[in-house]
Enzyme design. Structure first.
Site: not given
Ligand code: NAI
Length: 332
Positions: A123, A170, A203, A227
């Protein structure tokens, strides 16, 4: 009397901000709303989607309540939401997701608070078109931002009797960027050993959230994962219409719902105002108006338990006005 900047925003924004004003009136709190336009409307009127006078209003009042603002996809001006968060260094996006009585959802035992880093990651808005066939978007992760969001999550956990903080990442793929985020989260965890700390790859975290949301307590994560996970968690407790949000920095706080401007239902008088109303409850607590905050929250619970005068997203057939009127009478 409090001075608060009010940004009604786009789409369903004006309808739900009117509802919030009525509910706060019913709870007896006097607020002088400094109403401001941003986004497309401001661009047409002032030639700037985020005019200086809006920034000055927030700077002066230190507290704002914001409706959703439309951001065009793949073109147009930079997201006002992102710009506001960066301008006021609102580094913590806090989203309490809790099962509500009477709301039809698969789970009734969800009680999660998400701490989403709010100022960097993808972002940061650094996108470069290398040539016609290649674009790069840069993910920015800093030690400072990672540390302070982790600190915020642990501070909250301690202050609210929470037991566990889960860092979502991640780092198996983005070894350096997410690795740095984890390094800082681990340092903060090390200093707060009374709170359990665990890490989950994003995930896997999504799968576990939809299977066993009751296992989660406080979540801390980067901007993009936060988000996505926020909307996922909203889905666990009845949808976007019931989840509040807080954008908090050192000096300024902007309260807003998790949902967007919902152009598909805008102007139809069927938007659910509860997410923004619950955001306003958080705002009242921030202002020290705990009694009014509790009265509104209890009113929302009563309304949901009775199951009458609810908007279509909650399984009812009431309009935004009818639901707001019912809530106001329950509060009064
Ligand atoms: P959205 O959150 O506006 O809508 C997703 C779905 O949820 C729609 O079906 C909508 O009708 C429903 N929904 C959302 N809020 C609701 C409410 N209060 N009551 C009943 N149903 C509700 O997401 P979408 O469609 O992806 O985004 C629309 C616009 O909003 C985009 O321009 C986006 O950039 C912007 N947006 C703004 C945000 C903000 O200002 N904080 C946050 C998210 C999106």
């Amino acid at each position: 009397m409090y001075n608060v900047t009010l940004i009604p925003g786009d789409g369903i924004g004006p309808e739900i901000t009117e509802a919030v004003k009525a509910v706060i009136d019913a709870a007896g709190v006097k607020i002088c709303w400094d109403e401001q336009e941003v986004g497309q409307k401001a661009l047409e009127k002032y030639g700037d989607p985020l005019p200086k006078h809006v920034i000055e209003s927030i700077r002066a009042n230190k507290v704002a309540l914001k409706g959703p603002v439309t951001t065009q996809i793949g073109k147009g001006f930079k997201s006002i939401n992102v710009t506001l968060r960066q301008t006021f260094d609102l580094y913590a996006n806090i989203r309490p997701v809790k099962s509500l009585p009477g709301v039809n959802s698969i789970f009734n035992n969800v009680d999660i608070v998400i701490f989403r880093e709010n100022t960097e990651d993808l972002y940061a808005g650094i996108e470069n078109a290398i040539d016609d066939d290649r674009v790069e978007a840069i993910k920015v992760i800093t030690r400072k931002a990672s540390r302070r969001i982790a600190q915020k999550a642990f501070e909250y956990a301690k202050a609210h009797g929470r037991k566990k903080v889960t860092a979502i990442h991640k780092a198996n793929i983005m070894k350096k960027a997410d690795g740095l985020f984890l390094e800082e989260a681990r340092k903060v965890a090390e200093k707060n050993k009374d709170i359990k700390y665990e890490e989950l790859i994003v995930d896997n975290a999504c799968m576990q959230l939809v299977q066993h949301p009751e296992k989660f307590d406080v979540i801390v994560t980067e901007n993009l994962y936060g988000d996505i996970i926020s909307d996922l968690c909203a889905g666990l407790v009845g949808g976007l219409g019931v989840v509040p949000g807080i954008n908090e920095g050192q000096e300024f706080t902007i309260f807003e719902a998790v949902h967007g401007s919902a152009p598909d239902i805008a102007g139809k008088n069927i938007a659910n105002p509860l997410a923004l109303i619950l955001s306003a409850v958080e705002m009242l607590k921030h202002l020290g108006e705990d009694t009014a905050a509790h009265a509104i929250r209890n009113g929302v619970f009563d309304l949901l338990k009775r199951g009458k005068n609810l908007t279509p997203d909650l399984g009812g057939s009431a309009t935004t006005h009818e639901m707001t009127k019912e809530l106001c009478s329950l509060i009064a």
